[in-house]
Design a protein around this motif. Structure first.
Motif, mmCIF file in Angstrom:
data_model
loop_
_atom_site.group_PDB
_atom_site.id
_atom_site.type_symbol
_atom_site.label_atom_id
_atom_site.label_comp_id
_atom_site.label_asym_id
_atom_site.label_seq_id
_atom_site.Cartn_x
_atom_site.Cartn_y
_atom_site.Cartn_z
ATOM 1 N N ASN A 1 0.829 -1.212 0.000
ATOM 2 C CA ASN A 1 0.000 0.000 0.000
ATOM 3 C C ASN A 1 0.860 1.256 0.000
ATOM 4 O OD1 ASN A 1 -2.376 -1.441 -0.010
ATOM 5 N ND2 ASN A 1 -2.665 -1.340 2.208
ATOM 6 N N TYR A 2 2.008 1.196 0.685
ATOM 7 C CA TYR A 2 2.882 2.362 0.759
ATOM 8 C C TYR A 2 3.508 2.669 -0.594
ATOM 9 C CZ TYR A 2 6.996 5.200 1.739
ATOM 10 O OH TYR A 2 7.948 6.190 1.706
ATOM 11 N N TYR A 3 4.099 1.636 -1.241
ATOM 12 C CA TYR A 3 4.744 1.988 -2.500
ATOM 13 C C TYR A 3 3.724 2.219 -3.620
ATOM 14 C CZ TYR A 3 5.140 -3.191 -3.370
ATOM 15 O OH TYR A 3 4.927 -4.535 -3.534
ATOM 16 N N TYR B 1 17.187 0.357 3.551
ATOM 17 C CA TYR B 1 17.790 1.551 2.940
ATOM 18 C C TYR B 1 16.857 2.178 1.909
ATOM 19 C CZ TYR B 1 21.151 4.376 0.296
ATOM 20 O OH TYR B 1 21.796 5.399 -0.351
ATOM 21 N N GLU B 2 16.304 1.369 1.006
ATOM 22 C CA GLU B 2 15.445 1.901 -0.055
ATOM 23 C C GLU B 2 14.162 2.498 0.521
ATOM 24 O OE1 GLU B 2 18.318 -0.846 -1.849
ATOM 25 O OE2 GLU B 2 17.038 -0.953 -0.072
ATOM 26 N N PHE B 3 13.660 1.920 1.598
ATOM 27 C CA PHE B 3 12.470 2.463 2.255
ATOM 28 C C PHE B 3 12.775 3.842 2.837
ATOM 29 C CE2 PHE B 3 9.909 3.035 6.116
ATOM 30 C CZ PHE B 3 8.623 2.825 5.638
ATOM 31 N N ARG B 4 13.915 3.943 3.510
ATOM 32 C CA ARG B 4 14.287 5.230 4.116
ATOM 33 C C ARG B 4 14.541 6.300 3.048
ATOM 34 N NH1 ARG B 4 19.189 4.713 6.727
ATOM 35 N NH2 ARG B 4 19.547 2.581 6.016
ATOM 36 N N TRP C 1 13.426 5.630 -6.393
ATOM 37 C CA TRP C 1 13.452 4.945 -5.105
ATOM 38 C C TRP C 1 12.234 4.054 -4.903
ATOM 39 C CZ3 TRP C 1 17.781 4.050 -3.243
ATOM 40 C CH2 TRP C 1 18.807 4.997 -3.278
ATOM 41 N N PHE C 2 11.060 4.512 -5.354
ATOM 42 C CA PHE C 2 9.883 3.652 -5.213
ATOM 43 C C PHE C 2 9.962 2.458 -6.157
ATOM 44 C CE2 PHE C 2 7.682 7.056 -2.834
ATOM 45 C CZ PHE C 2 7.142 6.274 -1.830
ATOM 46 N N GLY C 3 10.587 2.633 -7.315
ATOM 47 C CA GLY C 3 10.795 1.511 -8.218
ATOM 48 C C GLY C 3 11.723 0.472 -7.604
ATOM 49 N N ALA C 4 12.813 0.949 -6.999
ATOM 50 C CA ALA C 4 13.758 0.034 -6.338
ATOM 51 C C ALA C 4 13.093 -0.677 -5.164
ATOM 52 C CB ALA C 4 14.980 0.818 -5.857
ATOM 53 N N LEU C 5 12.258 0.050 -4.435
ATOM 54 C CA LEU C 5 11.560 -0.532 -3.284
ATOM 55 C C LEU C 5 10.608 -1.631 -3.737
ATOM 56 C CD1 LEU C 5 11.012 -0.325 -0.213
ATOM 57 C CD2 LEU C 5 9.233 1.362 -0.746
ATOM 58 N N ARG C 6 9.872 -1.352 -4.774
ATOM 59 C CA ARG C 6 8.892 -2.342 -5.259
ATOM 60 C C ARG C 6 9.586 -3.597 -5.786
ATOM 61 N NH1 ARG C 6 3.508 -0.722 -7.763
ATOM 62 N NH2 ARG C 6 2.429 -2.716 -7.716
ATOM 63 N N CYS C 7 10.574 -3.409 -6.648
ATOM 64 C CA CYS C 7 11.288 -4.566 -7.224
ATOM 65 C C CYS C 7 11.978 -5.380 -6.131
ATOM 66 C CB CYS C 7 12.326 -4.093 -8.240
ATOM 67 S SG CYS C 7 11.604 -3.441 -9.753
ATOM 68 N N GLY C 8 12.594 -4.678 -5.188
ATOM 69 C CA GLY C 8 13.323 -5.354 -4.120
ATOM 70 C C GLY C 8 12.420 -6.161 -3.218
ATOM 71 N N THR C 9 11.300 -5.587 -2.810
ATOM 72 C CA THR C 9 10.399 -6.297 -1.903
ATOM 73 C C THR C 9 9.766 -7.503 -2.603
ATOM 74 O OG1 THR C 9 8.636 -4.717 -2.441
ATOM 75 C CG2 THR C 9 9.890 -4.315 -0.433
ATOM 76 N N GLU C 10 9.428 -7.354 -3.881
ATOM 77 C CA GLU C 10 8.862 -8.488 -4.620
ATOM 78 C C GLU C 10 9.878 -9.620 -4.740
ATOM 79 O OE1 GLU C 10 7.469 -6.784 -8.264
ATOM 80 O OE2 GLU C 10 5.596 -6.038 -7.373
ATOM 81 N N SER C 11 11.147 -9.264 -4.940
ATOM 82 C CA SER C 11 12.208 -10.272 -5.030
ATOM 83 C C SER C 11 12.388 -11.003 -3.701
ATOM 84 C CB SER C 11 13.520 -9.611 -5.451
ATOM 85 O OG SER C 11 14.576 -10.538 -5.451
ATOM 86 N N VAL C 12 12.335 -10.266 -2.601
ATOM 87 C CA VAL C 12 12.481 -10.878 -1.279
ATOM 88 C C VAL C 12 11.321 -11.839 -1.002
ATOM 89 C CG1 VAL C 12 12.376 -10.378 1.204
ATOM 90 C CG2 VAL C 12 13.907 -9.059 -0.265
ATOM 91 N N VAL C 13 10.107 -11.438 -1.358
ATOM 92 C CA VAL C 13 8.953 -12.334 -1.171
ATOM 93 C C VAL C 13 9.161 -13.626 -1.951
ATOM 94 C CG1 VAL C 13 6.495 -12.641 -1.684
ATOM 95 C CG2 VAL C 13 7.287 -10.528 -0.604
#
Length: 321
Positions: free
Chosen positions: A97-99, A246-249, A285-297
């Motif tokens: 929801n945030y990104y 880091y990307e969230f901050r 930064w929001f692109g990096a956050l989205r891609c990164g979190t999806e990869s971690v999931v």
């Protein structure tokens, strides 16, 4: 990082060496990447999966007795790992929801070079809504950690018995499992701090731990070094409790910078070029956050499969014996 576990896990001492080397690799990765960056956190998950794979292969080679307590101890530890990883997935999935809110802000400004006051005010309101998303997300994640993680006792056991009878129990299995429990506790706490919620002054990272000679002392020293490295960085940033990724901050900071620029435009008019620079930064930064979190999931989902497979293999091994 995962490699071929079966090629190296041949003995109990070999497993301790694998832990030491893997933790030293993480220590170097910590220095090479930004604090709690997605890249570093992905390395931590890869290490956790690798150690788990090595443990499963070693256990199959130890010729453990059927129907003994070692299987219950293994199942308890794998259940703890499973539950902690589900908390990780729940916390990071809640970031969607945030990104999404951040992406909407970018979309509403993309291509605008001459902002009128009405659009500026709309975007400022959207940014304030994005702030509320952060507050709600971190509060929800804090409750998640308090209600589900504290019960799992993620801690480094500094009072482990160094009696040979304990360490060598079940052909060395007990010592190996305890080592794995300590290491996974550290790695899970790093992941929780980056992805879900962290108290920077947590005693977990700031307690003393020098390890015990004679009990896999190399891996104990490596565990201590990594924990001290994290503690030193927490002291350096002197941050507030919350999500440390880091990307969230950076996305949060970029959002605030955009708000300041929009308020300046409202007051003085003009400033399209500066706005576009802020929008591009936010978009990145929001692109990096989205891609990164999806990869971690995705990594966590693969790990769940590996945990289930490991439990099944050991149960089958005992049944067929």
């Amino acid at each position: 990082m995962m490699g071929n576990p079966s090629s190296t896990t041949t003995s109990v001492n070999g497993f301790y060496t694998i832990l030491s080397r893997g933790l030293d690799d993480l220590d170097r990765a910590f220095v090479a990447h930004n604090f709690m960056s997605i890249q570093f956190l992905q390395r931590v998950i890869s290490s956790l999966r690798s150690f788990h794979s090595h443990l499963n292969i070693l256990v199959q080679k130890l010729h453990l007795p059927v129907g003994e307590k070692w299987l219950d101890e293994y199942m308890d530890e794998s259940s703890r790992l499973w539950e902690a990883c589900h908390v990780l997935k729940s916390g990071i999935s809640a970031m969607e929801n945030y990104y999404s809110a951040g992406t909407n802000i970018v979309s509403s400004l993309d291509g605008y070079y001459n902002l009128n006051p009405q659009i500026s005010r709309q975007v400022i309101r959207a940014i304030i809504g994005c702030r509320r998303e952060i507050v709600g997300l971190e509060e929800e994640n804090k409750n998640l950690v308090e209600t589900r993680i504290q019960a799992l006792s993620l801690r480094l056991d500094e009072n482990i018995s160094v009696e040979p009878k304990f360490i060598n129990g079940f052909n060395g299995f007990r010592g190996v499992l305890h080592a794995m429990k300590n290491v996974s506790s550290l790695l899970l706490m790093i992941l929780l701090s980056g992805l879900v919620y962290c108290w920077p002054k947590s005693s977990f990272f700031h307690g003393g731990h020098d390890g015990q000679a004679g009990f896999g002392s190399g891996f104990m020293a490596a565990t201590s070094r990594l924990r001290q490295r994290v503690a030193a960085e927490l002291n350096r940033i002197d941050g507030q409790p919350g999500i440390l990724m880091y990307e969230f901050r950076k996305a949060k900071a970029a959002t605030e910078e955009l708000k300041v620029e929009l308020e300046r435009v409202l007051e003085y008019e003009g400033g399209g070029e500066e706005i576009q620079e802020k929008v591009e930064s936010l978009k990145s930064w929001f692109g990096a956050l989205r891609c990164g979190t999806e990869s971690v999931v995705g990594q966590l989902d693969d790990f769940f499969d590996e945990i289930v497979e490991g439990r099944k293999k050991l149960l089958d091994m005992c049944t067929h014996k």
